[in-house]
Write an enzyme that holds these catalytic residues in place. Structure first.
Site, PDB file in Angstrom:
ATOM      1  N   ASP A 293      -6.749  11.509  -9.440  1.00 47.24           N
ATOM      2  CA  ASP A 293      -6.982  12.512 -10.480  1.00 47.24           C
ATOM      3  C   ASP A 293      -6.157  12.216 -11.727  1.00 47.24           C
ATOM      4  OD1 ASP A 293      -8.002  15.153 -11.312  1.00 47.24           O
ATOM      5  OD2 ASP A 293      -5.895  15.729 -11.250  1.00 47.24           O
ATOM      6  N   GLU A 335     -10.369   8.485 -11.865  1.00 44.15           N
ATOM      7  CA  GLU A 335     -10.925   9.537 -12.714  1.00 44.15           C
ATOM      8  C   GLU A 335     -10.296   9.393 -14.094  1.00 44.15           C
ATOM      9  OE1 GLU A 335     -11.204  13.815 -14.450  1.00 44.15           O
ATOM     10  OE2 GLU A 335      -9.375  13.094 -13.534  1.00 44.15           O
TER      11      GLU A 335
HETATM   12  C1  GLC Z   1      -8.964  16.419 -13.493  1.00 46.91           C
HETATM   13  C2  GLC Z   1      -9.868  17.365 -12.756  1.00 46.91           C
HETATM   14  C3  GLC Z   1      -9.894  18.665 -13.476  1.00 46.91           C
HETATM   15  C4  GLC Z   1      -8.497  19.206 -13.540  1.00 46.91           C
HETATM   16  C5  GLC Z   1      -7.541  18.185 -14.132  1.00 46.91           C
HETATM   17  C6  GLC Z   1      -6.125  18.574 -13.857  1.00 46.91           C
HETATM   18  O1  GLC Z   1      -9.458  16.117 -14.731  1.00 46.91           O
HETATM   19  O2  GLC Z   1     -11.134  16.818 -12.640  1.00 46.91           O
HETATM   20  O3  GLC Z   1     -10.766  19.574 -12.860  1.00 46.91           O
HETATM   21  O4  GLC Z   1      -8.515  20.350 -14.343  1.00 46.91           O
HETATM   22  O5  GLC Z   1      -7.681  16.919 -13.564  1.00 46.91           O
HETATM   23  O6  GLC Z   1      -5.810  18.313 -12.495  1.00 46.91           O
HETATM   24  C1  GLC Z   2      -9.415  15.247 -17.378  1.00 49.04           C
HETATM   25  C2  GLC Z   2      -9.964  14.548 -18.608  1.00 49.04           C
HETATM   26  C3  GLC Z   2     -10.480  15.510 -19.597  1.00 49.04           C
HETATM   27  C4  GLC Z   2     -11.216  16.495 -18.776  1.00 49.04           C
HETATM   28  C5  GLC Z   2     -10.174  17.372 -18.168  1.00 49.04           C
HETATM   29  C6  GLC Z   2     -10.731  18.381 -17.238  1.00 49.04           C
HETATM   30  O1  GLC Z   2      -8.300  14.643 -16.902  1.00 49.04           O
HETATM   31  O2  GLC Z   2      -9.129  13.615 -19.177  1.00 49.04           O
HETATM   32  O3  GLC Z   2     -11.314  14.898 -20.521  1.00 49.04           O
HETATM   33  O4  GLC Z   2     -12.095  17.205 -19.557  1.00 49.04           O
HETATM   34  O5  GLC Z   2      -9.204  16.623 -17.542  1.00 49.04           O
HETATM   35  O6  GLC Z   2     -11.448  19.250 -17.960  1.00 49.04           O
END
Ligand code: GLC
Ligand code: GLC
Length: 649
Positions: A293, A335
């Protein structure tokens, strides 16, 4: 050159020094053969691991102490690893390309929203099999604060399942049962931050300097201000800035996301070690793929944006090396929802073998809005190629917002102004643009930059919600076709297709989140409804929209599984000569396929001569419709039609 020789000598000497120490600590309790296997893998991967750790932590006076502790954690994890997982390790090592197969199909869901709890998920295994899943991503299911916990992304313990969902023992059993059904379990490794209720955070609040050093905590605004001069805001409308003041310790804490998500300090080798232990613990529960993540944010350095820094890559590579040593069947999915140049940098066999493909996702929606494929074509032509042995995870929607992460220079190359185009796309997908079919909501609109992202389910964004409300049967047909069209691309372009469960039955936006104070401020909840099993039951009835979408998708999934051409990533994006028709050639295992996909609600044609260039032979069959196409005529495409053409011999 001298540097390399020095480093090689260092590597060899360090290992010579460490091996007897590890022997002394573990050899007595270990099975000799098993311990020898561990040491053999350590010797194989230490040359990759050592320079990374040396770079990251070499200036610590007690570097060798930390190095030994990191390896000791790996040894302990290996000795605790269940025997059936060691068998899986051997299987994966013998067949490292297992995830390139056209049989691969992913699904993702929240445990509670989809099935209540882990037991409920287990009960749905027949449904996953019916759909054809070989990979199931369960959204964060760990212990988390009550109320708002960012959908589980604020983790209070990586070793405990949220009691409302089940237990860690149930998770391990589920992993085993899924595997017995040909499905790999995927969970998140939320390693950028912990929740403020994690034991480490609580010790930090209690004033323990050792644990305060697990996070970034500052006594006043001096450092936060200095960092903030170059930082972006990720969640500007819930909490501006990147730091949260905690009166109970009188400290400013680094919180990139929500104020209850505390960023971990990876410049502290103890944090690296302890999170490595959590990672290997999860691997030992039978998790096969970890979704890493928020990879972009894990390393901070003053004077930079603190995203995608070289050390962030080194941390992941070091974890990858640890996985190769102590849990070889464990794979990483990155991600990184960032600029496509940066997304690509996380993908390699030494780092993340799998990666979300946010660019394809965003551009499928971009093409639906514009009815033109020029940006999709140019971007995929130049950027779809992936490091050999790695795989894209292609999706049309996930639990997060859609951000328009295309490259502005790519856009300029096809006469699109990136800034204005993003404004248009946001207006289109929030339904503000006249004539838009979409029903989405803005997410994190930033008045300072004019930036915003989009929330909404695939079906609502594709026009189904509006069409159903207006009882417009032509628009309903179009919406169903749009849903199938974008899925047809992720199912055929190469890589692992990932379905957001619920989308297979055209789930619509659910606005009731606005009544829940813990969710109201975060529009992403609009596309995370509870599964409606009555609607899902409609999938068997081809006269319902649920049935049309489900059966359409099932057919495509079955075709994909039957044809070797869809495996791997050998994809040549072709110019179809028609601005509305996206096309590519797929080949694998001696099979070849030409895919055409029309993003227009008007009939389109593609010249037959084009197929002669890219095809084989003179008569084609479209696998999707079952129709034969002779090459003396042009290929005519109905509104939003897609064809998967194979030569008839
Ligand atoms: C990632 C997840 C998102 C979350 C963020 C913080 O982007 O997909 O849902 O808010 O990380 O953990
Ligand atoms: C993620 C991404 C961002 C995304 C968010 C979750 O880590 O970097 O673009 O929209 O967290 O909303």
């Amino acid at each position: 050159m001298a540097d390399i020789i020095w480093q090689n000598q260092q590597t060899t000497r360090s290992l010579e020094r460490l091996l007897p120490r590890l022997d002394a600590r573990f050899a007595a309790e270990a099975d000799p053969e098993d311990w020898a296997a561990f040491k053999a893998r350590l010797e194989r991967h230490f040359p990759a691991l050592f320079p990374l750790l040396l770079h990251l932590y070499g200036e610590h006076y007690d570097f060798f102490y930390h190095l030994e502790e990191i390896l000791a954690s790996a040894a302990r994890a290996w000795l605790e690893r269940p025997v059936q997982l060691k068998a899986l390790d051997a299987q994966r090592e013998a067949n490292p390309d297992w995830f390139q197969s056209q049989q691969m199909l992913g699904g993702v869901c929240y445990v509670d929203l989809f099935a209540g709890n882990l037991e409920g998920v287990r009960a749905q295994i027949p449904y996953f099999r019916e759909l054809g899943l070989t990979y199931l991503h369960l959204m964060p299911l760990f212990a988390a604060p009550e109320g708002d916990n960012d959908g589980g992304y604020a983790v209070s313990s990586y070793r405990e399942v949220n009691p409302a969902l089940g237990t860690m023992a149930q998770l391990a059993e589920l992993a085993e049962e899924l595997r017995a059904n040909g499905i790999s379990l995927v969970v998140d490794f939320v390693f950028n931050h912990t929740s403020n209720e994690h034991r480490w955070a609580q010790q930090a609040v209690a004033g323990d300097p050792e644990y305060q050093n697990y996070y970034f905590m500052f006594p006043d605004r001096t450092m936060p201000d200095a960092y903030e001069a170059t930082l972006r805001e990720i969640f500007p409308d819930v909490r501006p800035g990147n730091f949260t003041y905690r009166p109970d310790v009188n400290r400013w804490v680094w919180t990139t996301f929500y104020s209850f998500q505390w960023d971990l300090n990876y410049s502290n080798p103890v944090v690296f070690q302890r999170m490595g232990e959590e990672m290997l613990f999860l691997a030992n529960q039978g998790v096969e793929i970890l979704r890493l993540d928020a990879v972009a944010f894990i390393w901070k350095q003053l004077g930079t944006v603190c995203e995608n820094l070289p050390e962030a890559h080194m941390i992941i590579q070091a974890y990858n090396a640890l996985a190769r040593i102590a849990a070889p069947s464990l794979f990483f999915k990155s991600e990184a929802i960032v600029h496509p140049d940066e997304v690509a940098k996380y993908i390699s066999l030494d780092e993340c073998q799998l990666s979300y493909n946010p660019l394809l996702m965003a551009l499928l929606w971009e093409s639906l809005a514009t009815r033109e494929i020029k940006l999709l074509h140019a971007s995929m032509r130049d950027r779809f190629k992936i490091t050999p042995g790695c795989a894209w995870v292609n999706y049309v929607r996930c639990h997060d917002d859609i951000g328009w992460t295309f490259d502005d220079a790519d856009a300029a190359g096809v006469n699109i102004n990136g800034f204005y185009h993003r404004q248009f796309l946001n207006a289109f997908y929030t339904g503000r643009f006249a004539g838009s079919f979409a029903r989405g909501l803005p997410f994190q609109e930033n008045p300072k930059t004019g930036d915003a992202r989009i929330s909404g389910t695939a079906a609502s964004l594709a026009g189904l919600e509006k069409a159903l409300r207006e009882h417009d049967s032509l628009e309903i047909d179009y919406a169903v076709q749009r849903i199938l069209l974008i899925h047809s691309v992720i199912l055929s372009i190469g890589g692992i297709p990932l379905l957001y469960l619920g989308d297979e039955t055209a789930m619509l936006n659910d606005y009731s989140y606005a009544n829940d104070p813990t969710k109201a401020g975060d529009s992403r909840w609009v596309h995370r409804p509870f599964a409606d099993w009555q609607r899902i039951e409609q999938r068997h009835d081809a006269n319902t929209v649920e049935g049309r979408v489900y059966q359409g998708l099932r057919r495509l999934i079955a075709l994909r599984q039957e044809h070797a051409a869809f495996a791997g990533h050998d994809t040549i994006v072709i110019d179809t000569g028609n601005p509305h028709v996206f096309g590519y050639v797929r080949q694998h295992g001696g099979q070849r396929m030409v895919v055409l996909a029309s993003f227009s609600e008007h009939p389109q044609t593609v010249a037959a001569s084009l197929l002669r260039i890219h095809g084989l032979g003179y008569v084609f069959q479209d696998l999707v419709s079952g129709q034969a196409i002779a090459l003396d005529s042009n290929v005519n495409l109905e509104p939003y039609q897609f064809v998967w053409l194979t030569a008839v011999v």
